[in-house]
Design a protein around this motif. Structure first.
Motif, PDB file in Angstrom:
ATOM      1  N   ASN A  36       0.801  -1.215   0.000  1.00 26.21           N
ATOM      2  CA  ASN A  36       0.000   0.000   0.000  1.00 26.21           C
ATOM      3  C   ASN A  36       0.842   1.276   0.000  1.00 26.21           C
ATOM      4  O   ASN A  36       0.293   2.362  -0.054  1.00 26.21           O
ATOM      5  N   ARG A  50      -6.605   4.630  -1.017  1.00 24.83           N
ATOM      6  CA  ARG A  50      -7.616   3.597  -1.260  1.00 24.83           C
ATOM      7  C   ARG A  50      -7.559   2.518  -0.188  1.00 24.83           C
ATOM      8  O   ARG A  50      -8.592   2.031   0.266  1.00 24.83           O
ATOM      9  N   SER A  51      -6.350   2.115   0.192  1.00 27.35           N
ATOM     10  CA  SER A  51      -6.226   1.070   1.212  1.00 27.35           C
ATOM     11  C   SER A  51      -6.783   1.550   2.549  1.00 27.35           C
ATOM     12  O   SER A  51      -7.362   0.767   3.292  1.00 27.35           O
ATOM     13  N   THR A 101      -8.466  -3.284  -2.716  1.00 25.53           N
ATOM     14  CA  THR A 101      -7.939  -1.946  -3.022  1.00 25.53           C
ATOM     15  C   THR A 101      -7.629  -1.803  -4.500  1.00 25.53           C
ATOM     16  O   THR A 101      -7.965  -0.795  -5.114  1.00 25.53           O
TER      17      THR A 101
END
Length: 119
Positions: free
Chosen positions: A62, A71-72, A115
């Motif tokens: 990530n 997003r994560s 994700t």
């Protein structure tokens, strides 16, 4: 569908997860404004996106770039919220605790996939 009041043990676990969710939200807000630390004269408030550790596969997935990191954070927030709310839909104490554990374990292993492909 009947909503059940969680037990004390479940509420303690839920409170812990709520605290972690709050930290994720605060980190998301901080990270959305931060710059990358890559150029040597790094900014004062920076995040290690695109560092060599992430690119070589030895780091965390990530941290590849800012977009994936943000997003994560959203995916983890959703997983935590789902785990926090799960005891309300379960029949008993042990099924509520098991639901929390299963959601967190599945979320941990599925977060990268969610994700990259869902958002």
């Amino acid at each position: 569908m009947m909503v059940r009041k969680p037990s004390l043990i479940e509420m303690v676990v839920q409170a812990s997860l709520c605290a972690f969710l709050l930290l994720l939200v605060l980190d998301y807000l901080e990270a959305s404004k931060a710059a990358a630390c890559c150029p040597p004269p790094a900014a004062q408030r920076c995040y290690p996106w695109s560092m060599t550790e992430a690119m070589e596969g030895g780091g965390y997935w990530n941290y590849v770039n800012k977009e994936i990191y943000l997003r994560s954070e959203l995916v983890w927030g959703g997983i935590l919220a789902f785990a926090i709310l799960s005891p309300f839909a379960m029949r008993g104490i042990w099924t509520g605790l098991a639901a929390i554990a299963i959601i967190l374990a599945a979320g941990f292993y599925g977060a990268e996939w969610m994700t990259r492909f869902l958002l």
